[in-house]
Design an enzyme around this catalytic site. Structure first.
Site, PDB file in Angstrom:
ATOM      1  N   ASP A   5       0.822  -1.297   0.008  1.00  0.00           N
ATOM      2  CA  ASP A   5      -0.118   0.008  -0.078  1.00  0.00           C
ATOM      3  C   ASP A   5       0.734   1.348  -0.041  1.00  0.00           C
ATOM      4  O   ASP A   5       0.353   2.280  -0.671  1.00  0.00           O
ATOM      5  CB  ASP A   5      -0.863   0.029   1.283  1.00  0.00           C
TER       6      ASP A   5
ATOM      7  N   GLU B 227      -5.014   9.858   4.587  1.00  0.00           N
ATOM      8  CA  GLU B 227      -5.356  10.611   5.725  1.00  0.00           C
ATOM      9  C   GLU B 227      -4.630  12.115   5.694  1.00  0.00           C
ATOM     10  O   GLU B 227      -3.321  11.914   5.414  1.00  0.00           O
ATOM     11  CB  GLU B 227      -5.406  10.141   7.136  1.00  0.00           C
TER      12      GLU B 227
ATOM     13  N   ASP C 194      -2.726  13.745  21.601  1.00  0.00           N
ATOM     14  CA  ASP C 194      -1.531  13.721  20.847  1.00  0.00           C
ATOM     15  C   ASP C 194      -1.582  13.857  19.540  1.00  0.00           C
ATOM     16  O   ASP C 194      -0.356  14.381  18.926  1.00  0.00           O
ATOM     17  CB  ASP C 194      -0.834  12.022  20.913  1.00  0.00           C
TER      18      ASP C 194
ATOM     19  N   THR D  89      -9.818   2.561   6.857  1.00  0.00           N
ATOM     20  CA  THR D  89      -9.226   1.009   7.422  1.00  0.00           C
ATOM     21  C   THR D  89      -7.843   1.112   7.855  1.00  0.00           C
ATOM     22  O   THR D  89      -7.305   0.153   8.037  1.00  0.00           O
ATOM     23  CB  THR D  89      -9.410   0.093   6.243  1.00  0.00           C
ATOM     24  N   GLY D  90      -7.218   2.180   7.983  1.00  0.00           N
ATOM     25  CA  GLY D  90      -5.830   2.272   8.135  1.00  0.00           C
ATOM     26  C   GLY D  90      -5.611   2.887   9.752  1.00  0.00           C
ATOM     27  O   GLY D  90      -6.213   2.261  10.446  1.00  0.00           O
ATOM     28  N   TYR D  91      -5.048   3.901   9.862  1.00  0.00           N
ATOM     29  CA  TYR D  91      -4.542   4.528  10.988  1.00  0.00           C
ATOM     30  C   TYR D  91      -5.848   4.933  11.900  1.00  0.00           C
ATOM     31  O   TYR D  91      -5.885   4.631  13.069  1.00  0.00           O
ATOM     32  CB  TYR D  91      -3.709   5.682  10.712  1.00  0.00           C
TER      33      TYR D  91
ATOM     34  N   LEU E 148      -8.536   3.420  11.966  1.00  0.00           N
ATOM     35  CA  LEU E 148      -9.276   2.291  12.724  1.00  0.00           C
ATOM     36  C   LEU E 148      -8.574   1.961  13.991  1.00  0.00           C
ATOM     37  O   LEU E 148      -9.139   1.714  15.029  1.00  0.00           O
ATOM     38  CB  LEU E 148      -9.112   0.966  11.802  1.00  0.00           C
TER      39      LEU E 148
END
Lengths: 272, 272, 272, 272
Positions: free
Chosen positions: B54, B128, B157, B168-170, B172
């Protein structure tokens, strides 16, 4: 409220059970027409006033149905995500009604189709459709399909399909996200899922979501907002966007964002 | 792969750094034209093949930009949400390229505007946009606005604004929901929020989201996908939907739903 | 405060940097002895007064170390989980000091052992030990062992091992549970985990937790409370319960439960 | 299994309903003594073999009660957190029984006291005590006390008090942490809480947790593991650690950590 409206020569229809409950002064009566059901409400009615909390709004929705009458919720209850006008704003609200200066927020509904008749004439919800196991049953196996294609099987106590409006309610308690009213989306959120990798899923609201239920029990619960029916596990269920919308009245002063911040007490965390 | 494409008389452009890395057999060379940058790529190119994971696709996106060249990702890496074609499907993929039978999935990008120039010519992301505190700094106070109206201040943070593709990446891992590709939405998800009542928020992707950062440090991190820049805390930032889309090539055999089920190992929970 | 203590003939040691900062009236001076480091503090000191917020308490802990001097935190800052005495309670606090009627709450610390010297003389934390990726690095692969036995590999931005005291801090923002002070437990909580089925884990505090880090970068961050060091990825790390405890002074009026309810604003949810 | 045990001259008691269900060969019969209830089981019995899944173990616990007979669970079902010995390990298990080489893992139970008699002689649970709203009721208001001191009021569908053993079950689906068996802790986890800032709470298991329930309905559900009773809302409830423990038999080969990793499919995330 009634006096204020009468002063402005606004004709008022009043919900019959409520009408009978209060002994109203005679000078108000000529201005009031009782109504009981959805059928008694003309499409010409300009605004339905719901006095109570969010639960009362959910009841009002089943009276209005597809008649496009906007609902103005005055909040005497606790919650007030939907009933966004507080008691203190009553005068402003009457002015807004008299001058027709209020804002109408369109809210989408979710519609339920089932293989047996459920919730006759009221097969829609403003907040959410939900499936639940019965009190004493073990968890459900909820096979879920999008437009007929298999999505996932949720092993869970239940499953919610929430509208944006419902996203700040039950959905939020089950870990689902806040979804903005104009997002054209539904959220599928499992309740107490056994699958560790199940997550809330946001889908466009033009999807048809259908279900098959497996359970060692015989029955489970189907819910549209606060209305619940016990159904046999062989039932076929599908939900989609309802053809008609509901309009909620909002005063210019209150935006969705300010309501959101206020209700979720953002900024009030004492650790900050 | 190159041999297979040559056999079908398909002209191939090859990324120059890659071209130099391998000593390719002479009979393939006549069919290959090296390219180095976005500008070398003609809009007539029918398909860009990304070989890797990816991360490689994310790099390819910065080469393609607004040229509408579909990206076909062959997955040699671990993840493969974007690079959805496995090594084993190579022959099928070549057939699909030759016969132009592949499906193009449009994916929206997120665009960043800043008060100083950041990420020149590449101010967009497929997954993102993210704000992060620096390594050694205390948490950030992220004032967030929608179309100029105040939404909330996140003590955290960091904060992610994810596209559906990035959901569906970070997103999630930070508790955000899965969002379907055609949802026309962004998700705002705080990273390790101090506010207990902060929740992921799904908004329509026609919103402009802007930020002001307060921190006891001097700097923070801005990220578009895997690209990061250290910025001064006085910077003004706003993100919105990018004007152009990216097309990802998908074989007919692989639907988003089957990829989702497979990658999240739904149905593989051993407790079931 | 100093005047009130002098009136009761209580000898006061004062932290030297602070002593120099203020021009104190002469009549108070005879009662004051400045101190600068851990070594200047006698074990006979009955109470160390920390004026500020929770951060100031964390600093005081590194002054007190194993000398068993109880710390009384007067809260001038925002948070106040540790600095539980408010400015308004100052008189009550002085009375409690004079009459020795205060309650000492023992709090366990977490100790760090590393293959290179880190945090010399201060290798302990009251809240948490944390591992973090560097700001511009990709995620870490954190191999975690309990008493030498493999537990799990976390793919994440970082990992926290929190004491019960720290459980209401950073741990809570990463989805960890609240753990009561007398639970003899640690919580292992991943930060933004990539693994969907990673969950916070509560273990008895007699376990030794060790780590090996894999990363495509060269370095990562080690933190004990707010203190941070950048370390090489080849480092060996292990944490366990510190041999000595810290005592926090509490007034009889304030219980842990009331602090918890107050700080987390339980009961203040406006949706109720 | 029975044959293997007979060969080693091990006397076997068999659960009567099971005994009647199977027509056993005559040569096994002399070695078998049927039993039906807790009272038929002598404390001299060295091991109770539970064949099935975790549900069967939960049933066995109500047969064993305080007799300290270790339970060996052979897993024919799906889950197997408790029934940790697989069918394939049957021979190893028989050897371990014959040679008494198995390991006994002590597991604490949770005990329920109520103002009316509930679950006579079986008022304990290995996994969890739970309170639930009835299927058609609105949410509950659960006032919760620790040793008589007010903790919090949870507005929720229900509330779980989980033992460490139960922490990997229902508790996990409601967002609670994994708690190690020897942690001497309970976890209080709300089910679908309305309060946004409610969090799972880990407390030492020497606490007494008591409840008062407010609901617009008349009744709610009390559960100990899979056993459920419908109770009147005026009931007084308190839970604490049960006076006796249960021993689960484990083969040397299987540690809690390996079971945990295996059952939660850690390391099997395909996105890694």
């Amino acid at each position: 409220l009634l006096q204020a409206l009468a002063k402005h020569n606004i004709s008022v229809l009043i919900y019959e059970p409520l009408f009978k409950q209060f002994a109203l002064p005679a000078d108000l009566l000529h201005n009031l027409t009782p109504f009981s059901t959805h059928n008694d409400l003309s499409k010409e009615v300009e605004c339905l006033i719901s006095i109570g909390g969010d639960g009362t709004i959910l009841d009002s929705v089943t009276l209005v149905r597809d008649k496009k009458i906007p609902i103005l919720g005055i909040n005497f209850g606790r919650l007030g995500f939907l009933a966004s006008i507080s008691k203190d704003e009553l005068t402003i609200a009457v002015d807004a009604i008299v001058n027709r200066t209020f804002v109408k927020d369109k809210r989408s509904l979710i519609h339920l189709d089932a293989s047996v008749t459920l919730f006759p004439n009221e097969a829609f919800a403003l907040n959410e459709f939900a499936i639940h196991k019965r009190d004493t049953s073990p968890m459900l196996k909820i096979h879920t399909y999008l437009n007929g294609e298999f999505l996932n099987t949720f092993w869970a106590d239940g499953l919610i399909v929430s509208t944006p409006t419902g996203s700040t309610g039950y959905n939020l308690g089950c870990g689902g996200p806040i979804v903005f009213p104009d997002s054209n989306s539904f959220v599928i959120t499992p309740v107490a899922p056994h699958n560790l990798n199940a997550r809330p899923i946001v889908i466009p609201d033009n999807n048809i979501i259908s279900f098959e239920i497996e359970t060692r029990g015989e029955e489970f619960i189907c819910a549209l907002d606060a209305r619940k029916e016990i159904v046999d596990k062989t039932i076929q269920l599908a939900v989609k966007k309802e053809e008609f919308d509901i309009s909620l009245v909002r005063l210019n002063e209150n935006s969705f964002l300010s309501t959101l911040r206020n209700k979720l007490t953002w900024g009030m965390d004492k650790r900050n």
